[in-house]
Motif scaffolding. Structure first.
Motif, PDB file in Angstrom:
ATOM      1  N   MET A   1     -34.071  14.504  53.430  1.00  0.00           N
ATOM      2  CA  MET A   1     -33.998  15.218  52.156  1.00  0.00           C
ATOM      3  C   MET A   1     -32.709  14.868  51.419  1.00  0.00           C
ATOM      4  O   MET A   1     -32.709  14.800  50.204  1.00  0.00           O
ATOM      5  CB  MET A   1     -34.099  16.727  52.428  1.00  0.00           C
ATOM      6  CG  MET A   1     -34.102  17.549  51.197  1.00  0.00           C
ATOM      7  SD  MET A   1     -35.627  17.264  50.289  1.00  0.00           S
ATOM      8  CE  MET A   1     -35.457  18.378  48.995  1.00  0.00           C
ATOM      9  N   LYS A   2     -31.649  14.674  52.153  1.00  0.00           N
ATOM     10  CA  LYS A   2     -30.357  14.363  51.562  1.00  0.00           C
ATOM     11  C   LYS A   2     -30.413  13.070  50.741  1.00  0.00           C
ATOM     12  O   LYS A   2     -29.752  12.956  49.708  1.00  0.00           O
ATOM     13  CB  LYS A   2     -29.338  14.222  52.691  1.00  0.00           C
ATOM     14  CG  LYS A   2     -27.924  14.345  52.270  1.00  0.00           C
ATOM     15  CD  LYS A   2     -27.064  14.239  53.510  1.00  0.00           C
ATOM     16  CE  LYS A   2     -25.808  15.010  53.334  1.00  0.00           C
ATOM     17  NZ  LYS A   2     -24.922  14.879  54.474  1.00  0.00           N
ATOM     18  N   ASP A   3     -31.221  12.124  51.141  1.00  0.00           N
ATOM     19  CA  ASP A   3     -31.354  10.855  50.423  1.00  0.00           C
ATOM     20  C   ASP A   3     -32.152  11.008  49.131  1.00  0.00           C
ATOM     21  O   ASP A   3     -32.045  10.183  48.236  1.00  0.00           O
ATOM     22  CB  ASP A   3     -32.040   9.817  51.323  1.00  0.00           C
ATOM     23  CG  ASP A   3     -31.198   9.485  52.549  1.00  0.00           C
ATOM     24  OD1 ASP A   3     -29.964   9.629  52.463  1.00  0.00           O
ATOM     25  OD2 ASP A   3     -31.786   9.096  53.576  1.00  0.00           O
ATOM     26  N   TRP A   4     -32.979  12.032  49.025  1.00  0.00           N
ATOM     27  CA  TRP A   4     -33.818  12.240  47.861  1.00  0.00           C
ATOM     28  C   TRP A   4     -33.086  12.938  46.709  1.00  0.00           C
ATOM     29  O   TRP A   4     -33.482  12.805  45.560  1.00  0.00           O
ATOM     30  CB  TRP A   4     -35.037  13.071  48.256  1.00  0.00           C
ATOM     31  CG  TRP A   4     -36.030  12.291  49.043  1.00  0.00           C
ATOM     32  CD1 TRP A   4     -36.087  12.182  50.399  1.00  0.00           C
ATOM     33  CD2 TRP A   4     -37.085  11.514  48.530  1.00  0.00           C
ATOM     34  NE1 TRP A   4     -37.125  11.384  50.776  1.00  0.00           N
ATOM     35  CE2 TRP A   4     -37.772  10.948  49.618  1.00  0.00           C
ATOM     36  CE3 TRP A   4     -37.543  11.220  47.240  1.00  0.00           C
ATOM     37  CZ2 TRP A   4     -38.859  10.116  49.481  1.00  0.00           C
ATOM     38  CZ3 TRP A   4     -38.639  10.411  47.109  1.00  0.00           C
ATOM     39  CH2 TRP A   4     -39.281   9.862  48.213  1.00  0.00           C
ATOM     40  N   ILE A   5     -32.038  13.666  46.986  1.00  0.00           N
ATOM     41  CA  ILE A   5     -31.335  14.448  45.952  1.00  0.00           C
ATOM     42  C   ILE A   5     -30.816  13.558  44.825  1.00  0.00           C
ATOM     43  O   ILE A   5     -31.033  13.869  43.642  1.00  0.00           O
ATOM     44  CB  ILE A   5     -30.228  15.317  46.582  1.00  0.00           C
ATOM     45  CG1 ILE A   5     -30.879  16.407  47.424  1.00  0.00           C
ATOM     46  CG2 ILE A   5     -29.342  15.929  45.501  1.00  0.00           C
ATOM     47  CD1 ILE A   5     -29.913  17.269  48.195  1.00  0.00           C
ATOM     48  N   PRO A   6     -30.133  12.427  45.082  1.00  0.00           N
ATOM     49  CA  PRO A   6     -29.694  11.582  43.965  1.00  0.00           C
ATOM     50  C   PRO A   6     -30.864  11.064  43.124  1.00  0.00           C
ATOM     51  O   PRO A   6     -30.775  11.005  41.896  1.00  0.00           O
ATOM     52  CB  PRO A   6     -28.955  10.430  44.644  1.00  0.00           C
ATOM     53  CG  PRO A   6     -28.577  10.932  45.991  1.00  0.00           C
ATOM     54  CD  PRO A   6     -29.625  11.933  46.369  1.00  0.00           C
ATOM     55  N   LEU A   7     -31.968  10.710  43.777  1.00  0.00           N
ATOM     56  CA  LEU A   7     -33.133  10.227  43.037  1.00  0.00           C
ATOM     57  C   LEU A   7     -33.705  11.327  42.147  1.00  0.00           C
ATOM     58  O   LEU A   7     -34.019  11.098  40.972  1.00  0.00           O
ATOM     59  CB  LEU A   7     -34.205   9.724  44.015  1.00  0.00           C
ATOM     60  CG  LEU A   7     -35.505   9.247  43.366  1.00  0.00           C
ATOM     61  CD1 LEU A   7     -35.242   8.037  42.485  1.00  0.00           C
ATOM     62  CD2 LEU A   7     -36.542   8.945  44.416  1.00  0.00           C
ATOM     63  N   ILE A   8     -33.815  12.519  42.675  1.00  0.00           N
ATOM     64  CA  ILE A   8     -34.355  13.643  41.902  1.00  0.00           C
ATOM     65  C   ILE A   8     -33.446  13.959  40.710  1.00  0.00           C
ATOM     66  O   ILE A   8     -33.928  14.168  39.589  1.00  0.00           O
ATOM     67  CB  ILE A   8     -34.552  14.882  42.807  1.00  0.00           C
ATOM     68  CG1 ILE A   8     -35.675  14.611  43.810  1.00  0.00           C
ATOM     69  CG2 ILE A   8     -34.857  16.120  41.978  1.00  0.00           C
ATOM     70  CD1 ILE A   8     -35.800  15.663  44.893  1.00  0.00           C
ATOM     71  N   THR A   9     -32.134  13.998  40.919  1.00  0.00           N
ATOM     72  CA  THR A   9     -31.214  14.309  39.812  1.00  0.00           C
ATOM     73  C   THR A   9     -31.248  13.231  38.740  1.00  0.00           C
ATOM     74  O   THR A   9     -31.076  13.531  37.560  1.00  0.00           O
ATOM     75  CB  THR A   9     -29.773  14.513  40.326  1.00  0.00           C
ATOM     76  OG1 THR A   9     -29.347  13.345  41.008  1.00  0.00           O
ATOM     77  CG2 THR A   9     -29.668  15.719  41.218  1.00  0.00           C
TER      78      THR A   9
END
Length: 191
Positions: A1-9
């Motif tokens: 999940m930690k890797d997805w946060i930059p993509l989502i933002t």
């Protein structure tokens, strides 16, 4: 999940902008058609600190077509007054001027409409206090092209809206002077 946060933002803003364009797609298509038309007519595209502009707004036609009438809700006056021909040239006329500002308002019938604010300014308080009223003569495509402003509030402000550029003529009536001061100003629609 930690890797997805930059993509989502990074996807939030493009997704929001895409949603707003989709939600207002009719307005957005009309807006793009206006830009396309101005570019086809040879309008310059300018992008800078002052904003984005594409060519000039259309000039109002010389003859009045009923479909082109601008109805901004003002009441029609029955008056046979003539439009002033030439601006005055005397000591008092040099102390009074017209100014204007415009702001995009809406798209109606495929045309961009703008709010138009016209004011009369005097170079000193003594001259300003002598102004009794200002008679503005708008383009004949306005439903009521003759507007009388007698309120000193906001420098005899005239508020209207329109879709094309034109020359406004004004007669400034001063106390103790028989002839009004005649002024002209080209109203452009660059916001």
């Amino acid at each position: 999940m930690k890797d997805w946060i930059p993509l989502i933002t990074e996807l939030i803003w493009p997704t929001l902008i895409g949603f707003l364009i989709w939600w207002n797609k009719k307005w957005f298509v009309e807006f793009l058609d206006i830009i396309k038309k101005r570019v086809e007519e040879g309008g310059e595209i300018q992008l800078g600190p002052a904003g984005f502009s594409v060519g000039n707004a259309p000039l109002l036609p010389a003859s009045v077509n009923p479909d082109d009438m601008i109805d901004d809700g003002s009441e029609l006056e029955n008056s046979q007054d003539t439009i002033p021909d030439e601006p005055s040239s005397n000591a008092i006329a040099d102390k009074i001027l017209l100014s204007h500002r415009t702001a995009f308002w809406k798209i109606k019938n495929g045309r961009a409409y703008y709010k138009i604010f016209i004011t009369t300014h005097a170079d000193n308080q003594e001259t300003k206090s002598k102004i009794q009223k200002v008679v503005y003569h708008l383009h004949p495509t306005f439903k009521n092209p003759r507007r009388v402003i007698s309120s000193e509030e906001n420098d005899f402000l005239l508020k209207t809206n329109g879709w094309g550029e034109f020359v406004v003529r004004a007669e400034v009536y001063l106390e103790d002077i028989d002839e009004p001061v005649k002024l002209n100003r080209y109203i452009d629609l660059n916001p």
